[in-house]
Scaffold this motif. Structure first.
Motif, PDB file in Angstrom:
ATOM      1  N   ASN A 147      -6.487  -5.439  -6.005  1.00  0.00           N
ATOM      2  CA  ASN A 147      -5.913  -4.854  -7.220  1.00  0.00           C
ATOM      3  C   ASN A 147      -5.827  -5.877  -8.341  1.00  0.00           C
ATOM      4  N   GLU A 148      -5.451  -7.107  -7.992  1.00  0.00           N
ATOM      5  CA  GLU A 148      -5.348  -8.158  -9.017  1.00  0.00           C
ATOM      6  C   GLU A 148      -6.700  -8.524  -9.609  1.00  0.00           C
ATOM      7  N   ASN A 149      -7.742  -8.437  -8.790  1.00  0.00           N
ATOM      8  CA  ASN A 149      -9.060  -8.884  -9.229  1.00  0.00           C
ATOM      9  C   ASN A 149     -10.010  -7.730  -9.557  1.00  0.00           C
ATOM     10  N   ALA A 150      -9.454  -6.558  -9.722  1.00  0.00           N
ATOM     11  CA  ALA A 150     -10.291  -5.395 -10.032  1.00  0.00           C
ATOM     12  C   ALA A 150     -10.981  -5.568 -11.382  1.00  0.00           C
ATOM     13  N   TYR A 151     -12.217  -5.103 -11.488  1.00  0.00           N
ATOM     14  CA  TYR A 151     -12.972  -5.229 -12.733  1.00  0.00           C
ATOM     15  C   TYR A 151     -13.420  -3.874 -13.260  1.00  0.00           C
ATOM     16  N   ASP A 152     -12.987  -2.790 -12.599  1.00  0.00           N
ATOM     17  CA  ASP A 152     -13.400  -1.444 -12.997  1.00  0.00           C
ATOM     18  C   ASP A 152     -12.406  -0.891 -14.018  1.00  0.00           C
ATOM     19  N   ARG A 153     -12.526  -1.401 -15.222  1.00  0.00           N
ATOM     20  CA  ARG A 153     -11.579  -1.006 -16.266  1.00  0.00           C
ATOM     21  C   ARG A 153     -12.336  -1.055 -17.580  1.00  0.00           C
ATOM     22  N   PRO A 154     -11.881  -0.306 -18.562  1.00  0.00           N
ATOM     23  CA  PRO A 154     -12.578  -0.348 -19.842  1.00  0.00           C
ATOM     24  C   PRO A 154     -12.496  -1.740 -20.452  1.00  0.00           C
ATOM     25  N   ALA A 209     -11.639  -8.351   6.705  1.00  0.00           N
ATOM     26  CA  ALA A 209     -10.406  -7.773   6.157  1.00  0.00           C
ATOM     27  C   ALA A 209     -10.177  -8.272   4.735  1.00  0.00           C
ATOM     28  N   TYR A 210      -9.812  -7.353   3.839  1.00  0.00           N
ATOM     29  CA  TYR A 210      -9.484  -7.697   2.446  1.00  0.00           C
ATOM     30  C   TYR A 210      -8.035  -7.336   2.163  1.00  0.00           C
ATOM     31  N   ASP A 211      -7.376  -8.211   1.443  1.00  0.00           N
ATOM     32  CA  ASP A 211      -5.999  -7.963   1.054  1.00  0.00           C
ATOM     33  C   ASP A 211      -5.985  -7.005  -0.137  1.00  0.00           C
ATOM     34  N   LEU A 212      -5.296  -5.882   0.020  1.00  0.00           N
ATOM     35  CA  LEU A 212      -5.317  -4.875  -1.053  1.00  0.00           C
ATOM     36  C   LEU A 212      -4.687  -5.392  -2.339  1.00  0.00           C
ATOM     37  N   ALA A 213      -3.643  -6.186  -2.195  1.00  0.00           N
ATOM     38  CA  ALA A 213      -2.998  -6.723  -3.400  1.00  0.00           C
ATOM     39  C   ALA A 213      -3.980  -7.612  -4.166  1.00  0.00           C
ATOM     40  N   TRP A 214      -4.749  -8.430  -3.422  1.00  0.00           N
ATOM     41  CA  TRP A 214      -5.741  -9.301  -4.072  1.00  0.00           C
ATOM     42  C   TRP A 214      -6.795  -8.456  -4.786  1.00  0.00           C
ATOM     43  N   MET A 264       0.852  -1.196   0.000  1.00  0.00           N
ATOM     44  CA  MET A 264       0.000   0.000   0.000  1.00  0.00           C
ATOM     45  C   MET A 264       0.884   1.241   0.000  1.00  0.00           C
ATOM     46  N   THR A 265       0.525   2.179  -0.817  1.00  0.00           N
ATOM     47  CA  THR A 265       1.259   3.433  -0.806  1.00  0.00           C
ATOM     48  C   THR A 265       0.579   4.375   0.187  1.00  0.00           C
ATOM     49  N   ALA A 266       1.285   5.387   0.543  1.00  0.00           N
ATOM     50  CA  ALA A 266       0.726   6.365   1.491  1.00  0.00           C
ATOM     51  C   ALA A 266      -0.488   7.069   0.871  1.00  0.00           C
ATOM     52  N   ARG A 267      -0.548   7.065  -0.445  1.00  0.00           N
ATOM     53  CA  ARG A 267      -1.617   7.797  -1.118  1.00  0.00           C
ATOM     54  C   ARG A 267      -2.916   7.001  -1.213  1.00  0.00           C
ATOM     55  N   GLU A 268      -2.890   5.716  -0.798  1.00  0.00           N
ATOM     56  CA  GLU A 268      -4.079   4.864  -0.900  1.00  0.00           C
ATOM     57  C   GLU A 268      -5.239   5.466  -0.109  1.00  0.00           C
ATOM     58  N   GLN A 269      -6.398   5.548  -0.746  1.00  0.00           N
ATOM     59  CA  GLN A 269      -7.578   6.113  -0.098  1.00  0.00           C
ATOM     60  C   GLN A 269      -8.790   5.252  -0.392  1.00  0.00           C
ATOM     61  N   VAL A 270      -9.777   5.281   0.509  1.00  0.00           N
ATOM     62  CA  VAL A 270     -11.014   4.563   0.270  1.00  0.00           C
ATOM     63  C   VAL A 270     -12.190   5.515   0.472  1.00  0.00           C
ATOM     64  N   GLU A 271     -13.204   5.335  -0.341  1.00  0.00           N
ATOM     65  CA  GLU A 271     -14.347   6.241  -0.335  1.00  0.00           C
ATOM     66  C   GLU A 271     -15.613   5.403  -0.542  1.00  0.00           C
ATOM     67  N   ILE A 272     -16.597   5.581   0.319  1.00  0.00           N
ATOM     68  CA  ILE A 272     -17.849   4.838   0.168  1.00  0.00           C
ATOM     69  C   ILE A 272     -18.740   5.543  -0.857  1.00  0.00           C
ATOM     70  N   LEU A 273     -19.335   4.774  -1.764  1.00  0.00           N
ATOM     71  CA  LEU A 273     -20.159   5.338  -2.840  1.00  0.00           C
ATOM     72  C   LEU A 273     -21.601   4.852  -2.733  1.00  0.00           C
ATOM     73  N   ASP A 274     -22.503   5.581  -3.332  1.00  0.00           N
ATOM     74  CA  ASP A 274     -23.899   5.139  -3.515  1.00  0.00           C
ATOM     75  C   ASP A 274     -24.519   4.624  -2.216  1.00  0.00           C
ATOM     76  N   ALA A 316      -1.978   3.639  -6.341  1.00  0.00           N
ATOM     77  CA  ALA A 316      -1.035   3.647  -7.464  1.00  0.00           C
ATOM     78  C   ALA A 316      -1.714   3.166  -8.748  1.00  0.00           C
ATOM     79  N   ALA A 317      -2.677   2.253  -8.622  1.00  0.00           N
ATOM     80  CA  ALA A 317      -3.332   1.692  -9.815  1.00  0.00           C
ATOM     81  C   ALA A 317      -4.455   2.581 -10.326  1.00  0.00           C
ATOM     82  N   GLY A 318      -4.631   3.736  -9.725  1.00  0.00           N
ATOM     83  CA  GLY A 318      -5.720   4.610 -10.145  1.00  0.00           C
ATOM     84  C   GLY A 318      -6.926   4.418  -9.244  1.00  0.00           C
ATOM     85  N   ARG A 319      -8.081   4.798  -9.736  1.00  0.00           N
ATOM     86  CA  ARG A 319      -9.304   4.702  -8.936  1.00  0.00           C
ATOM     87  C   ARG A 319     -10.073   3.466  -9.377  1.00  0.00           C
ATOM     88  N   LEU A 320     -10.310   2.556  -8.447  1.00  0.00           N
ATOM     89  CA  LEU A 320     -10.980   1.298  -8.759  1.00  0.00           C
ATOM     90  C   LEU A 320     -12.226   1.169  -7.901  1.00  0.00           C
TER      91      LEU A 320
END
Lengths: 382, 382
Positions: free
Chosen positions: A91-98, A84-89, A1-11, A21-25
């Motif tokens: 990122n690997e399984n993210a589906y929010d991409r074009p 608890a969720y592993d952040l690396a997991w 995790m980088t220091a810049r990692e942030q989480v935001e609740i939506l909807d 680092a991987a952008g907004r997912l």
């Protein structure tokens, strides 16, 4: 995790966004809850999911989300304990991409090839494959990459092909037996058992599911001719797509039909396209066999002329020497092909001398599983 | 042939039209030449095609066409001898018809079912199936129609399930062995080997190709509970399509992922849709298994909420008692399911008493071939 990692609740908690680092997912709450890895959700020993989707509320909501070390801690509205969720997991399984694959894309571990592969035919030494896991892993890796591999220095022994199958998986028994003999017969039930040359083909397209691997093992080879040849069906389809996208689409969009009824009690039929795509366009299979192609009746009249033109062109591309890798097998040598991708052919051979091969079918699930498990062990050891 | 049968050459010989009782049917010259049944085109013994498409000119033309008895005689421009075509065969294989299947159509020999099938569970007597071809044909016909069949009065003997497989085909060996034991284990590698109830599922969706048949054979059954249940996945998908066409489309259009890595050296993964359609929309497979469903990562964010809603609803339809056929197997009884269509479940059972099943996988190619060959023999005898 980088220091810049942030989480935001939506909807209102129906989703969240992770920014790093991987952008907004973005992830949906129901997807997150379904994919939790806590011991109440997934069996610790074997990783199987212990809950059904019905046990997760349809209006599943996240009420609190926080980052802590390499983990994302989530509190769901319908539960008391956080998960608890592993952040690396994540990122690997993210589906929010074009999306944006084009039809006929291939998996990243696949590399299509042409005659240039002659200079570097994937080859394993029989004894090394049996005794050296690194040698086996390298050969299986090449099988997955090229859909084809040769094995040298094996025993010249009836049934030795089963030892090849045992390197990675299991034989698929069929009406041809656990294995079949390939040598000239007087009254052959199949043209494979004559000295005729055979156009490059995939085996048993009339069978559903098709055997996904074939092993051919040489026991005697003193007849003139009879060289083996392989060609990458995925590359031929890619070439067709490049020069005639509509032709590629026709061969993928309409089913061909295949049939074999050459023996008593056998009537095998299938209805599958020559170029098989996953629903999102991944190229996952080629079926091509002039001998067992049945009448194509699922193409409407208006498209049939163009379909046949594409079928013809695919055959020309398959026959193109620029794509051929040919070789002669000596006794004790064998080759394995991914029968969903790589076509094989045999040149005609004479009746003088002998040519005796044994063949059998197997499936890719075992081969890919053996390789994936070795890769995971290697990853864990490093 | 009726007296009204007529033939007309079209497009300068590139096609022709047959007009008769079935209406006007057009055929392309290249299709006709490719599908000739003369002895130079198809091997008389085994029916395999002896020519490749490359041997037929791209500008293949018919120069003369005439009707004679039940045959159509065609002269092709590039050949000297005419070829005879059977009119009945041409009518059966005609492709000049409107398309117009809707997504999720099923083959005409398939009938989807619900709990009403409880009153008429397709059942065969073990000894009759072995000795009476008519009994076997009827049971195989029901298997193809309903995707499920029960067998009674079999021997209570270790390995008897192989005799069931031998009725119609061949065992598919996997990492679980040629067969597997289903009874409670202390440290199970798979939840199937516990007394837990299991939601209705298809087996091994993480395997590609998936095993297309499963046999479960009862050898001991004195534990309380443990009833078996089957449900028609095609019917569940049809219900989903009727109430939510977009949800049906999402489950067919995007791949799910499945994984099993519960044993050393095993890492099986697949990427296939929960509802599998042929390119022209024929429903050909259902994959549904909460235990081995991996993270779904091929659905874009914008569609994931609706995808999950459809996935949830499909599970509810699968769990709906209105679709369930349940039964208890006694020792010597077994059932076979089409694992591409029919889901099976097990109710929880207690640790007192014993419950011992043996299971194995097989494939539909053998079953459908055995049935088709019997049907052809019957047709020929009549």
């Amino acid at each position: 995790m980088t220091a810049r990692e942030q989480v935001e609740i939506l909807d209102g908690g129906a989703a969240l966004a992770l920014t790093g680092a991987a952008g907004r997912l973005r992830f949906h709450a129901v997807w997150l809850r379904d994919n939790a890895w806590d011991a109440a959700t997934r069996a610790p020993g074997n990783g199987q999911r212990l809950i059904t989707l019905g046990e997760i509320p349809a209006d599943c909501r996240i009420t609190h989300a926080a980052l802590s070390g390499g983990a994302l801690m989530l509190q769901f509205a319908h539960e008391t304990a956080p998960i608890a969720y592993d952040l690396a997991w994540l990122n690997e399984n993210a589906y929010d991409r074009p999306a944006g694959h084009s039809p006929g894309w291939t998996a990243p571990w696949i590399e299509t090839w042409d005659a240039g592969l002659m200079a570097a035919v994937p080859t394993g030494d029989f004894r090394a494959l049996q005794s050296d896991p690194a040698a086996l892993r390298a050969w299986l890796f090449a099988m997955r990459r090229y859909g084809f591999g040769k094995i040298t220095h094996g025993p010249v022994r009836d049934g030795a092909l089963f030892d090849v199958a045992a390197l990675f998986g299991y034989v698929r028994e069929t009406n041809y037996g656990r294995h079949f003999e390939v040598r000239t017969e007087v009254n052959p039930t199949n043209l494979a058992y004559t000295g005729l040359g055979l156009q490059a083909h995939t085996d048993n397209p009339y069978r559903d599911p098709v055997p996904t691997l074939q092993i051919l093992y040489c026991l005697e080879s003193s007849a003139a001719g009879g060289e083996n040849m392989v060609v990458d069906g995925f590359r031929a389809a890619e070439r067709l797509r490049a020069e005639n996208p509509r032709g590629f689409d026709l061969l993928a969009r309409y089913c061909a039909r295949f049939e074999y009824a050459g023996s008593d009690g056998i009537c095998l039929r299938s209805r599958r396209p020559m170029i098989e795509l996953a629903p999102d366009g991944e190229m996952i299979g080629i079926r091509f066999n002039n001998r067992s192609a049945a009448a194509i009746t699922d193409v409407p009249y208006a498209d049939m002329a163009d379909y046949y033109a594409a079928y013809r062109r695919l055959g020309e591309l398959i026959d193109d020497p620029a794509g051929e890798v040919s070789f002669r097998l000596d006794p004790g040598e064998s080759f394995v092909v991914d029968n969903t991708r790589v076509l094989h052919a045999r040149k005609a051979y004479s009746g003088t001398g002998t040519r005796w091969f044994q063949g059998c079918y197997a499936d890719k699930d075992g081969l890919l599983s053996t390789l994936a498990a070795m890769e995971q062990m290697k990853g864990a050891a490093e």
